[in-house]
Design a protein around this motif. Structure first.
Motif, PDB file in Angstrom:
ATOM      1  N   SER A  77      37.246 -25.028 101.780  1.00 47.59           N
ATOM      2  CA  SER A  77      36.268 -23.970 102.014  1.00 47.59           C
ATOM      3  C   SER A  77      36.981 -22.621 102.109  1.00 47.59           C
ATOM      4  O   SER A  77      38.197 -22.568 102.338  1.00 47.59           O
ATOM      5  N   PRO A  78      36.235 -21.513 101.956  1.00 55.14           N
ATOM      6  CA  PRO A  78      36.829 -20.196 102.173  1.00 55.14           C
ATOM      7  C   PRO A  78      37.378 -20.055 103.598  1.00 55.14           C
ATOM      8  O   PRO A  78      38.412 -19.418 103.807  1.00 55.14           O
ATOM      9  N   GLU A  79      36.701 -20.678 104.560  1.00 54.31           N
ATOM     10  CA  GLU A  79      37.158 -20.602 105.954  1.00 54.31           C
ATOM     11  C   GLU A  79      38.507 -21.295 106.128  1.00 54.31           C
ATOM     12  O   GLU A  79      39.357 -20.836 106.897  1.00 54.31           O
ATOM     13  N   GLN A  80      38.698 -22.396 105.408  1.00 54.47           N
ATOM     14  CA  GLN A  80      39.971 -23.107 105.496  1.00 54.47           C
ATOM     15  C   GLN A  80      41.090 -22.287 104.860  1.00 54.47           C
ATOM     16  O   GLN A  80      42.225 -22.310 105.348  1.00 54.47           O
ATOM     17  N   VAL A  81      40.791 -21.540 103.808  1.00 54.96           N
ATOM     18  CA  VAL A  81      41.778 -20.635 103.193  1.00 54.96           C
ATOM     19  C   VAL A  81      42.263 -19.629 104.228  1.00 54.96           C
ATOM     20  O   VAL A  81      43.467 -19.378 104.370  1.00 54.96           O
ATOM     21  N   LYS A  82      41.328 -19.065 104.977  1.00 50.48           N
ATOM     22  CA  LYS A  82      41.673 -18.066 106.005  1.00 50.48           C
ATOM     23  C   LYS A  82      42.440 -18.724 107.157  1.00 50.48           C
ATOM     24  O   LYS A  82      43.435 -18.171 107.642  1.00 50.48           O
ATOM     25  N   ALA A  83      42.011 -19.910 107.581  1.00 49.86           N
ATOM     26  CA  ALA A  83      42.703 -20.611 108.671  1.00 49.86           C
ATOM     27  C   ALA A  83      44.134 -20.961 108.273  1.00 49.86           C
ATOM     28  O   ALA A  83      45.062 -20.842 109.088  1.00 49.86           O
ATOM     29  N   PHE A  84      44.340 -21.387 107.026  1.00 46.19           N
ATOM     30  CA  PHE A  84      45.668 -21.686 106.483  1.00 46.19           C
ATOM     31  C   PHE A  84      46.571 -20.455 106.624  1.00 46.19           C
ATOM     32  O   PHE A  84      47.690 -20.530 107.134  1.00 46.19           O
ATOM     33  N   HIS A  85      46.075 -19.317 106.180  1.00 45.79           N
ATOM     34  CA  HIS A  85      46.805 -18.051 106.246  1.00 45.79           C
ATOM     35  C   HIS A  85      47.107 -17.672 107.695  1.00 45.79           C
ATOM     36  O   HIS A  85      48.248 -17.370 108.048  1.00 45.79           O
ATOM     37  N   ASP A  86      46.077 -17.685 108.535  1.00 42.46           N
ATOM     38  CA  ASP A  86      46.237 -17.244 109.922  1.00 42.46           C
ATOM     39  C   ASP A  86      47.198 -18.142 110.702  1.00 42.46           C
ATOM     40  O   ASP A  86      47.986 -17.655 111.509  1.00 42.46           O
ATOM     41  N   ALA A  87      47.161 -19.448 110.444  1.00 46.18           N
ATOM     42  CA  ALA A  87      48.098 -20.361 111.107  1.00 46.18           C
ATOM     43  C   ALA A  87      49.528 -20.052 110.683  1.00 46.18           C
ATOM     44  O   ALA A  87      50.457 -20.086 111.502  1.00 46.18           O
ATOM     45  N   GLY A  88      49.704 -19.731 109.414  1.00 42.30           N
ATOM     46  CA  GLY A  88      51.036 -19.377 108.930  1.00 42.30           C
ATOM     47  C   GLY A  88      51.584 -18.133 109.605  1.00 42.30           C
ATOM     48  O   GLY A  88      52.736 -18.100 110.041  1.00 42.30           O
ATOM     49  N   ALA A  90      50.661 -16.854 112.479  1.00 40.12           N
ATOM     50  CA  ALA A  90      50.850 -17.100 113.912  1.00 40.12           C
ATOM     51  C   ALA A  90      52.088 -17.932 114.217  1.00 40.12           C
ATOM     52  O   ALA A  90      52.540 -17.962 115.360  1.00 40.12           O
ATOM     53  N   HIS A  91      52.652 -18.578 113.191  1.00 40.29           N
ATOM     54  CA  HIS A  91      53.794 -19.470 113.425  1.00 40.29           C
ATOM     55  C   HIS A  91      55.030 -19.074 112.620  1.00 40.29           C
ATOM     56  O   HIS A  91      55.787 -19.919 112.156  1.00 40.29           O
ATOM     57  N   GLY A  92      55.232 -17.783 112.456  1.00 41.38           N
ATOM     58  CA  GLY A  92      56.479 -17.284 111.882  1.00 41.38           C
ATOM     59  C   GLY A  92      56.446 -16.944 110.409  1.00 41.38           C
ATOM     60  O   GLY A  92      57.468 -16.570 109.841  1.00 41.38           O
ATOM     61  N   GLY A  93      55.292 -17.056 109.773  1.00 41.48           N
ATOM     62  CA  GLY A  93      55.184 -16.704 108.360  1.00 41.48           C
ATOM     63  C   GLY A  93      54.886 -15.226 108.172  1.00 41.48           C
ATOM     64  O   GLY A  93      54.657 -14.493 109.127  1.00 41.48           O
ATOM     65  N   THR A  94      54.869 -14.804 106.920  1.00 42.29           N
ATOM     66  CA  THR A  94      54.610 -13.413 106.563  1.00 42.29           C
ATOM     67  C   THR A  94      53.489 -13.363 105.544  1.00 42.29           C
ATOM     68  O   THR A  94      53.542 -14.042 104.517  1.00 42.29           O
ATOM     69  N   SER A  95      52.488 -12.539 105.821  1.00 42.16           N
ATOM     70  CA  SER A  95      51.386 -12.354 104.879  1.00 42.16           C
ATOM     71  C   SER A  95      51.881 -11.556 103.683  1.00 42.16           C
ATOM     72  O   SER A  95      52.610 -10.569 103.840  1.00 42.16           O
ATOM     73  N   ILE A  96      51.505 -11.990 102.478  1.00 44.08           N
ATOM     74  CA  ILE A  96      51.904 -11.266 101.271  1.00 44.08           C
ATOM     75  C   ILE A  96      50.698 -11.118 100.353  1.00 44.08           C
ATOM     76  O   ILE A  96      49.691 -11.797 100.510  1.00 44.08           O
ATOM     77  N   GLU A  97      50.837 -10.223  99.396  1.00 47.36           N
ATOM     78  CA  GLU A  97      49.800  -9.920  98.418  1.00 47.36           C
ATOM     79  C   GLU A  97      48.550  -9.395  99.115  1.00 47.36           C
ATOM     80  O   GLU A  97      48.629  -8.832 100.190  1.00 47.36           O
ATOM     81  N   ASP A  98      47.383  -9.598  98.518  1.00 48.49           N
ATOM     82  CA  ASP A  98      46.146  -9.088  99.098  1.00 48.49           C
ATOM     83  C   ASP A  98      45.729  -9.924 100.301  1.00 48.49           C
ATOM     84  O   ASP A  98      46.168 -11.057 100.465  1.00 48.49           O
ATOM     85  N   ALA A  99      44.825  -9.342 101.102  1.00 48.89           N
ATOM     86  CA  ALA A  99      44.289 -10.079 102.250  1.00 48.89           C
ATOM     87  C   ALA A  99      43.553 -11.327 101.757  1.00 48.89           C
ATOM     88  O   ALA A  99      43.050 -11.347 100.625  1.00 48.89           O
ATOM     89  N   HIS A 111      38.928 -18.375  96.222  1.00 49.83           N
ATOM     90  CA  HIS A 111      39.314 -17.781  97.499  1.00 49.83           C
ATOM     91  C   HIS A 111      40.785 -18.113  97.689  1.00 49.83           C
ATOM     92  O   HIS A 111      41.177 -19.277  97.630  1.00 49.83           O
ATOM     93  N   LEU A 112      41.587 -17.078  97.905  1.00 51.27           N
ATOM     94  CA  LEU A 112      43.035 -17.245  97.964  1.00 51.27           C
ATOM     95  C   LEU A 112      43.613 -16.591  99.206  1.00 51.27           C
ATOM     96  O   LEU A 112      43.097 -15.574  99.691  1.00 51.27           O
ATOM     97  N   SER A 113      44.702 -17.149  99.691  1.00 53.58           N
ATOM     98  CA  SER A 113      45.529 -16.491 100.698  1.00 53.58           C
ATOM     99  C   SER A 113      46.977 -16.835 100.388  1.00 53.58           C
ATOM    100  O   SER A 113      47.276 -17.933  99.920  1.00 53.58           O
ATOM    101  N   TYR A 114      47.848 -15.874 100.616  1.00 53.57           N
ATOM    102  CA  TYR A 114      49.271 -16.056 100.336  1.00 53.57           C
ATOM    103  C   TYR A 114      50.089 -15.747 101.585  1.00 53.57           C
ATOM    104  O   TYR A 114      49.858 -14.748 102.269  1.00 53.57           O
ATOM    105  N   VAL A 115      51.067 -16.609 101.840  1.00 57.52           N
ATOM    106  CA  VAL A 115      51.951 -16.440 102.983  1.00 57.52           C
ATOM    107  C   VAL A 115      53.327 -16.977 102.599  1.00 57.52           C
ATOM    108  O   VAL A 115      53.449 -17.898 101.795  1.00 57.52           O
ATOM    109  N   ARG A 116      54.359 -16.361 103.154  1.00 53.63           N
ATOM    110  CA  ARG A 116      55.713 -16.891 102.998  1.00 53.63           C
ATOM    111  C   ARG A 116      56.097 -17.623 104.269  1.00 53.63           C
ATOM    112  O   ARG A 116      55.818 -17.163 105.369  1.00 53.63           O
ATOM    113  N   ASP A 117      56.752 -18.790 104.097  1.00 51.86           N
ATOM    114  CA  ASP A 117      57.207 -19.554 105.259  1.00 51.86           C
ATOM    115  C   ASP A 117      58.455 -18.882 105.837  1.00 51.86           C
ATOM    116  O   ASP A 117      58.935 -17.868 105.296  1.00 51.86           O
TER     117      ASP A 117
END
Length: 130
Positions: A77-88, A90-99, A111-117
């Motif tokens: 779901s779109p909500e799971q995309v956001k939760a995936f990003h937000d968990a990353g 909150a636990h040491g990842g970095t948000s990249i690209e667009d929101a 629906h996409l989210s990008y994060v670096r571990d």
């Protein structure tokens, strides 16, 4: 086509904390801990017939990310995309690209989210509208 994906981790426990949180948003439980014959620690996350692993590099060199590589995780779901990003984040990842959010593509709306571990590996949470 794929059996598993594994990435190197400089600090295996810090990476475990990150992936425990991020992959829990997709329904993955606790990983299986494995110690290789060389003494290197690995964690394997199993979910829906897929395996994702993190490992201390067996050549004892620092872990590094692949330039141009992205590991995509299917979300429900779109909500799971956001939760995936937000968990990353909150636990040491970095948000990249667009929101996190919808993108119009030639394949329809995704629906996409990008994060670096913590080691710089690029991850994508993706939900494709039906």
């Amino acid at each position: 086509m794929f059996n598993h994906i594994m990435v190197g981790a400089t600090d295996i426990e810090k990476s475990k904390t990150f992936y425990d949180a991020v992959l829990a948003t997709l329904g993955a439980g606790e990983p299986m801990r494995n110690v290789s014959p060389t003494g290197h620690v690995r964690y394997f996350y199993r979910h829906d017939g897929n395996t994702f692993g993190i490992t201390e590099p067996i050549n004892d060199e620092p872990a590094s990310c692949a330039n141009g590589a992205t590991i995509g995780f299917k979300c429900d779901s779109p909500e799971q995309v956001k939760a995936f990003h937000d968990a990353g984040i909150a636990h040491g990842g970095t948000s990249i690209e667009d929101a996190p959010g919808p993108r119009s593509t030639s394949m329809g709306t995704m629906h996409l989210s990008y994060v670096r571990d913590p080691d710089g590996n690029k991850l994508c949470g993706l939900y494709r509208e039906k």
